[in-house]
Enzyme design. Structure first.
Site, PDB file in Angstrom:
ATOM      1  N   GLU A 142       0.794  -1.245   0.000  1.00 20.73           N
ATOM      2  CA  GLU A 142       0.000   0.000   0.000  1.00 20.73           C
ATOM      3  C   GLU A 142       0.822   1.288   0.000  1.00 20.73           C
ATOM      4  O   GLU A 142       0.571   2.182   0.805  1.00 20.73           O
ATOM      5  CB  GLU A 142      -0.975  -0.012   1.193  1.00 20.73           C
ATOM      6  CG  GLU A 142      -1.900  -1.202   1.193  1.00 20.73           C
ATOM      7  CD  GLU A 142      -2.869  -1.221   2.375  1.00 20.73           C
ATOM      8  OE1 GLU A 142      -2.779  -0.330   3.234  1.00 20.73           O
ATOM      9  OE2 GLU A 142      -3.711  -2.133   2.434  1.00 20.73           O
ATOM     10  N   GLU A 167      -5.863 -11.145  -1.329  1.00 20.15           N
ATOM     11  CA  GLU A 167      -6.675 -11.017  -0.106  1.00 20.15           C
ATOM     12  C   GLU A 167      -8.145 -11.018  -0.469  1.00 20.15           C
ATOM     13  O   GLU A 167      -8.921 -10.168  -0.034  1.00 20.15           O
ATOM     14  CB  GLU A 167      -6.303  -9.716   0.639  1.00 20.15           C
ATOM     15  CG  GLU A 167      -4.816  -9.591   0.931  1.00 20.15           C
ATOM     16  CD  GLU A 167      -4.454  -8.354   1.747  1.00 20.15           C
ATOM     17  OE1 GLU A 167      -5.336  -7.712   2.318  1.00 20.15           O
ATOM     18  OE2 GLU A 167      -3.240  -8.055   1.815  1.00 20.15           O
TER      19      GLU A 167
HETATM   20  C1  XIL Z   1      -6.213  -7.066   8.319  1.00 22.61           C
HETATM   21  C2  XIL Z   1      -6.448  -8.311   9.207  1.00 22.61           C
HETATM   22  O1  XIL Z   1      -7.263  -9.212   8.502  1.00 22.61           O
HETATM   23  C3  XIL Z   1      -7.096  -7.905  10.511  1.00 22.61           C
HETATM   24  O2  XIL Z   1      -7.172  -9.022  11.376  1.00 22.61           O
HETATM   25  C4  XIL Z   1      -6.306  -6.775  11.167  1.00 22.61           C
HETATM   26  O3  XIL Z   1      -6.995  -6.347  12.310  1.00 22.61           O
HETATM   27  C5  XIL Z   1      -6.116  -5.616  10.231  1.00 22.61           C
HETATM   28  O4  XIL Z   1      -5.496  -6.081   9.033  1.00 22.61           O
HETATM   29  N1  XIL Z   1      -4.868  -5.108   3.823  1.00 22.61           N
HETATM   30  C6  XIL Z   1      -3.850  -5.911   4.233  1.00 22.61           C
HETATM   31  C7  XIL Z   1      -4.074  -6.856   5.361  1.00 22.61           C
HETATM   32  O5  XIL Z   1      -2.789  -5.934   3.593  1.00 22.61           O
HETATM   33  O6  XIL Z   1      -2.916  -7.063   6.129  1.00 22.61           O
HETATM   34  C8  XIL Z   1      -5.202  -6.410   6.254  1.00 22.61           C
HETATM   35  O7  XIL Z   1      -5.458  -7.447   7.201  1.00 22.61           O
HETATM   36  C9  XIL Z   1      -6.429  -6.092   5.440  1.00 22.61           C
HETATM   37  C10 XIL Z   1      -6.153  -4.956   4.471  1.00 22.61           C
END
Ligand code: XIL
Length: 370
Positions: free
Chosen positions: A154, A259
């Protein structure tokens, strides 16, 4: 590289032959890796229902939280690898590739990392030194156990400009190249990725492509761009997603869908967004399915999931890995993002860890093109 892939295939096949029946990992073989984000509890309790589903269905696991900077390097001179090591053991025991997530991210970072004793920004030289120590130690620790790293997460805004993170403010865009360089030095065999959300937005995707080109020009290793894929019912369109996959692929790197989840709830953003800092206050009307999802809404969600999946499958030559951001709806971060306390149904396994109908449909479509 080829020999490494061959050895891994032998290890993975040994695992697959232990499972019986139809699974995602078997159906996806030859198309892409099937990954899932794993939480600390799941790695700690491999006999639990959800962990057994993770073992059976997926050939790749990603650390949902336990390899983030705030966990592994919470203070100067302090490194904590307990949870990460447990996940690495879990992956090894289950013949799964392990993805490291993530080295440089502005969120879930360690507060001390960019500050001096007075709370002011450190100098560029100090930050470089801290980055070198951190990345060398973490990547070195997992060397040979982590298949690939999300090196930078990001760094871009949706309009394609650089995010004004502490790293960027202190080092400019050089922090990105340095991170890739340090990671490669620490484990020359590991794949290295740039990862971001809303990659379907043309300006953001174009900026990621420029980043890839720049890194390549500087002689850095970069294997793929990760599209996080946190979707809603209205963003992104299949067409936008396809354009972005094509653009990244044309830049000579793979795409990873890293994701994936698809929120069924009203989308409070005006388009997309997975900026973890976003936080809308709870509204009952934005949480309409506490008692269950009406059949027609479920049908629309299923259809949208399969449209996206068909797109991924169509571009399987460009896509190396498809990762679900969690196993079941009960553990999904979407229940709290971008609004705390809602009941979402964004993942592909129910709250009781039973696969949803889209999973068997995915398997059917993957097997049909073998
Ligand atoms: C999220 C996790 O799923 C949660 O458990 C945590 O509280 C916050 O982060 N982008 C990413 C991930 O790259 O690492 C994030 O994961 C979601 C958004």
């Amino acid at each position: 590289m080829k020999i490494r892939n061959l050895l891994w295939s032998v290890v993975l096949l040994a695992g697959v032959s232990c499972s019986s029946g139809d699974t995602l990992r078997e159906s996806a073989e030859g198309h892409f890796l099937m990954g899932v984000a794993v939480n600390t509890r799941q790695a700690e309790h491999p006999e639990s229902t959800d962990s057994r589903a993770i073992t059976r269905q997926f050939d790749c696991v990603v650390a949902e939280n336990c390899m983030k900077m705030e966990v592994v390097h919470p203070a100067e001179g302090v490194f904590c690898f307990e949870d990460g090591d447990r996940l690495a053991d879990f992956a090894r025991d289950n013949h799964q590739k392990l993805i490291g997530h993530c080295l440089m991210w502005h969120s879930q970072a360690a507060e001390w990392f960019t500050k001096d004793d007075q709370g002011n920004d450190v100098t560029p030289e100090v930050l470089k030194q801290r980055m070198r120590t951190y990345i060398t130690t973490v990547v070195g620790h997992f060397k040979g156990r982590v298949w690939g790293w999300d090196v930078v997460n990001e760094a871009l805004e949706d309009d394609g400009s650089f995010r004004e993170s502490d790293y960027y403010r202190i080092l400019g865009e050089d922090f990105i190249q340095l991170a890739f360089q340090y990671a490669h030095e620490a484990d020359p065999d590991a794949e290295l990725y740039y990862n971001d959300y809303s990659m379907a937005l043309p300006a953001k995707c174009d900026a990621a492509v420029r980043l890839v080109e720049q890194l390549k020009k500087e002689g850095c290793r970069i294997d793929a761009v990760g599209f996080q894929g946190h979707m809603t019912m209205d963003f992104p369109s299949v067409e936008m997603m396809e354009r972005s996959i094509e653009k990244v692929s044309a830049a000579g790197v793979k795409v990873n869908i890293t994701e994936w989840d698809l929120s069924i709830l009203p989308n409070p953003f005006n388009h997309s967004g997975a900026d973890v800092a976003s936080n809308f206050s709870y509204k009952k009307e934005d949480d309409p399915y506490r008692g269950g999802v009406p059949a027609e809404v479920q049908r629309q969600w299923d259809e949208r999931v399969m449209e996206m999946f068909d797109l991924f499958l169509k571009h399987r030559d460009s896509i190396d890995r498809l990762t679900f951001w969690g196993l079941s709806d009960s553990d999904s971060w979407r229940n709290d993002f971008p609004m705390k306390g809602r009941r979402d149904y964004a993942l592909f396994f129910d709250r009781d860890c039973t696969s949803k109908s889209v999973v068997s449909e995915m398997m059917k479509r993957m097997r049909a093109i073998k």
